[in-house]
Every structure is written in C-alpha cells, then in structure tokens.
Design an enzyme around this catalytic site. Structure first.
Site, short mmCIF file in Angstrom:
data_model
loop_
_atom_site.label_atom_id
_atom_site.label_comp_id
_atom_site.label_asym_id
_atom_site.label_seq_id
_atom_site.Cartn_x
_atom_site.Cartn_y
_atom_site.Cartn_z
N MET A 1 0.85 -1.19 0.00
CA MET A 1 0.00 0.00 0.00
C MET A 1 0.88 1.23 0.00
O MET A 1 1.60 1.49 0.95
CB MET A 1 -0.93 -0.03 1.22
CG MET A 1 -1.89 -1.21 1.23
SD MET A 1 -2.98 -1.23 2.67
CE MET A 1 -4.07 0.13 2.29
N GLY A 3 -0.20 4.32 -0.29
CA GLY A 3 -0.90 5.51 0.19
C GLY A 3 -1.61 6.25 -0.92
O GLY A 3 -2.21 7.30 -0.69
N ASP A 6 -4.74 3.96 -6.07
CA ASP A 6 -4.74 2.67 -6.75
C ASP A 6 -4.58 1.50 -5.77
O ASP A 6 -5.41 0.58 -5.74
CB ASP A 6 -3.64 2.63 -7.81
CG ASP A 6 -3.88 3.62 -8.94
OD1 ASP A 6 -5.05 3.85 -9.27
OD2 ASP A 6 -2.90 4.17 -9.47
N CYS A 101 13.55 -0.42 -8.57
CA CYS A 101 12.77 -0.59 -7.34
C CYS A 101 11.83 -1.77 -7.47
O CYS A 101 11.71 -2.60 -6.55
CB CYS A 101 12.00 0.69 -7.03
SG CYS A 101 11.10 0.64 -5.46
N GLY A 125 -1.23 -2.07 -6.90
CA GLY A 125 -2.07 -1.18 -7.69
C GLY A 125 -1.52 -0.87 -9.06
O GLY A 125 -1.96 0.09 -9.70
N CYS A 199 10.52 9.30 -6.48
CA CYS A 199 10.14 9.50 -5.08
C CYS A 199 11.23 10.16 -4.24
O CYS A 199 10.94 10.86 -3.28
CB CYS A 199 9.72 8.18 -4.45
SG CYS A 199 11.02 6.93 -4.34
#
Length: 360
Positions: A1, A3, A6, A101, A125, A199
């Site tokens: 998850m 956040g 999706d 990643c 997602g 990110c």
C-alpha cells in the site's frame, strides 16, 4: 500500500471480495534526509512513499478493517536504487529507478515478507495483467485495458516465480473507474492526485539531488567536465560535467549556433558530449543487456515484436535477435528518436510482454 488511490482501492476490493488481506507499506527513503542542503527544499510533501502516504495507507487499512504494517527497506533501497541512480548519471547514462525498485524491492523483498507472514500472494495497484498460459507453461505479463496507464514498461524484470504470486486487480479497469470504485468504498483519498516524480528526487531536479547526496556521503562530485563535440569530431565548446546531460536534450548546452543542436551521445570514458542536428538523433538499432524473458524461455531465433524505448514511447515494430549471451540486438523497421543508454527496451507481442533489457 503506497498511500495512493490505486493500491488503496485494491485493498478495499480484495477485502470486500472476502479475501484475508494484510496491508504492507515499504518505507524506502527518508524524505527529510537531505532537507535544507544546498538546492534541496526544507520539507517535502505529497510524494510517493512519503510520511503523508504512510499515514494515508494506515488510515485506509483502519477504515476497511485489515492489519497494517510498515516494513523498513531504506538500506536496501539506497544500495539497489539510489546509489546506482547516482552512479549511472555520473557515467553518462540515464537510469530508471522505478524499474530497479520493482525488480529489487517491490517484487523481491515484498514477496519474502509475504512468505514470512504466511501470505500466498502479493497484490499491487499497478496497471498490468498477469495470466497463466497452459500451452506455453508460462506466466504471462500483459498490458492493461487502459493503455494510457500502462506500467508494464517498469515491470519487465519480473520472474516466473514472482508473476505466479502476484495479482494486478486493476488490470481490466481505467483510472476513472478506479476512482469511482474508491468513492463507492468511501475512501477519503479517492480524489488524491497521482505522484509523477521520482520519489527520492524533490522537484525532479536530479542534478541538485546528486550534489546533495554526494555531499552528505562526504564525497566530492567527480570531475566529468570535458568537450562538446559535433558528430564529425569538431570541438565546439566545453561542458562542466556529463551528468548534466541526457540524450535528446536541447536546452542548456552552452553553445550558440545557427541551427538547433541536440545531445546525440554521451561518452563517459572520454568525458565527451556529442551534439548534432535532430536528424542525428534517429537510429534503427540498439543493444540491450541484462535481458529478462517472460513469455518465452529462450530467444532461439529472430522474433518480430514491438519495442518501447521509454515509458511514454509508442511501441515500434522491430526484430529482436541474440548476437551473444545476455544480449539482444533490436533492429527497428523505422528509425527511432533519442535511444538512450540506461533506459529500458521492452519487447511486446501484441499485449503480451516478451521481455526486456537495459539499453547499452
């Protein structure tokens, strides 16, 4: 998850379908780590994998009534994603941290954690589809129904074992349908915007990030300054470091000529940046290494495919062949613009991902 809407919708979907769901968030990067260093913002908000996202994921898990854990993989992320990202740029290549990643963390370490807690599958997602082909006796990765959200380009490194334990519940849905479903489940983040940036690079300014990261590590920025040369070898100027350039770049070359110039090639060994006209950016061939094949076991003979050379690139018709071990030669029907070392070349047979590799 993560956040985002999706993965949160996926958790709610699976929970509503009666599955035993456990929410996991991977803590990958401390967004405050380089805050305030030269060129870095004092605070970072609204980023993928940020503290805000952890809060949002935890809130969704609580709302839909599932256990939730944060798994810290910062050290592994730095070793397998951040450091290679920096080193690739300093070598004159343009890396894709999202693919690293996915390969090294999200579909490797996450499956390890899943085994440890007794989970049979990992669901994400991502917009992609996975299915088992009994004729080929192989798991297949396929493009999603919504091609505008297609993320298979970043997933070409997945193995058969990883695909066999992965679910992509959004593969047959469009983004508007996902948001509608999030609203039906009453998720507060149904309107949350998508994260577009890398990110760990605030504002998308990778040059400033590299400077700040090396300074934090107590390292000096290596001297990669050198010559600006034309495609026929004439020196027309100097540059202050090859990591400031990428293939196809037009602005910031520091030279003025009568016609537009573009970066055609970056030579790390010679510290040269080769520039030329737009027509010089086109090439019919590329070589890719560290190849992962998905829909086939081996490339035994030349194969007709469509190839993406960057995330937003429309797959172009080509033939792939294997000139040597762990290497694929791609020959396009039509020349392609700005083929960039460090990016991925991903091969498609219709909607099926044949495999992919790293452009060298």
């Amino acid at each position: 998850m993560s956040g985002g809407v999706d993965s949160s919708t996926v958790a709610a979907m699976l929970r509503a379908a009666g599955h035993n769901v456990i929410g996991l968030t991977m803590q990958l990067w401390n967004q405050r780590r380089l805050a305030g260093r030269e060129g870095m913002p004092e605070s970072v908000q609204g980023r993928c994998c940020s503290i805000d996202d952890v809060y949002d994921a935890r809130r969704v898990a609580q709302q839909i009534g599932i256990p939730y854990y944060v798994v810290n993989h910062e050290e592994r992320f730095e070793h397998d994603v951040v450091r290679p990202f920096v080193d690739e740029y300093l070598s004159g290549r343009t890396p894709i941290p999202c693919s690293l990643c996915n390969n090294h963390l999200k579909f490797d370490q996450l499956l390890v954690v899943a085994r440890q807690i007794g989970a049979e599958r990992v669901a994400t997602g991502h917009y992609a589809r996975v299915s088992y082909d009994e004729v080929r006796n192989r798991w297949l990765l396929r493009r999603p129904a919504d091609h505008s959200k297609d993320q298979t380009y970043f997933l070409f490194g997945l193995t058969q074992e990883q695909l066999s334990r992965t679910l992509f519940p959004l593969g047959d849905m469009t983004k508007p349908e996902v948001r509608d479903l999030a609203r039906k489940h009453g998720l507060a983040l149904a309107e949350k915007p998508d994260s577009q940036e890398i990110c760990f690079v605030p504002g998308g300014d990778y040059k400033r990030f590299i400077d700040a990261y090396l300074a934090e590590q107590g390292e000096s920025l290596p001297d990669t300054a050198g010559e600006l040369v034309t495609t026929d070898g004439h020196v027309i100027g100097e540059h202050n470091g090859i990591h400031n350039f990428t293939v196809g770049q037009r602005k910031g070359l520091g030279v003025a000529t009568g016609s537009p110039l573009y970066v055609i090639q970056i030579s790390g060994a010679q510290k040269q940046v080769v520039v030329g006209s737009d027509e010089h950016l086109y090439s019919r061939t590329l070589r890719a290494k560290r190849v992962n094949l998905i829909s086939i076991d081996v490339l035994a003979e030349p194969m007709r495919v469509a190839v993406k050379i960057r995330h937003r690139h429309e797959p172009a018709l080509a033939v792939i062949d294997k000139p040597g071990d762990d290497e694929v030669l791609v020959t396009f029907d039509e020349p392609q613009r700005a083929i960039t070392p460090g990016q991925a070349a991903v091969f498609y047979d219709g909607d099926v991902v044949v495999g992919g590799g790293w452009i060298v």
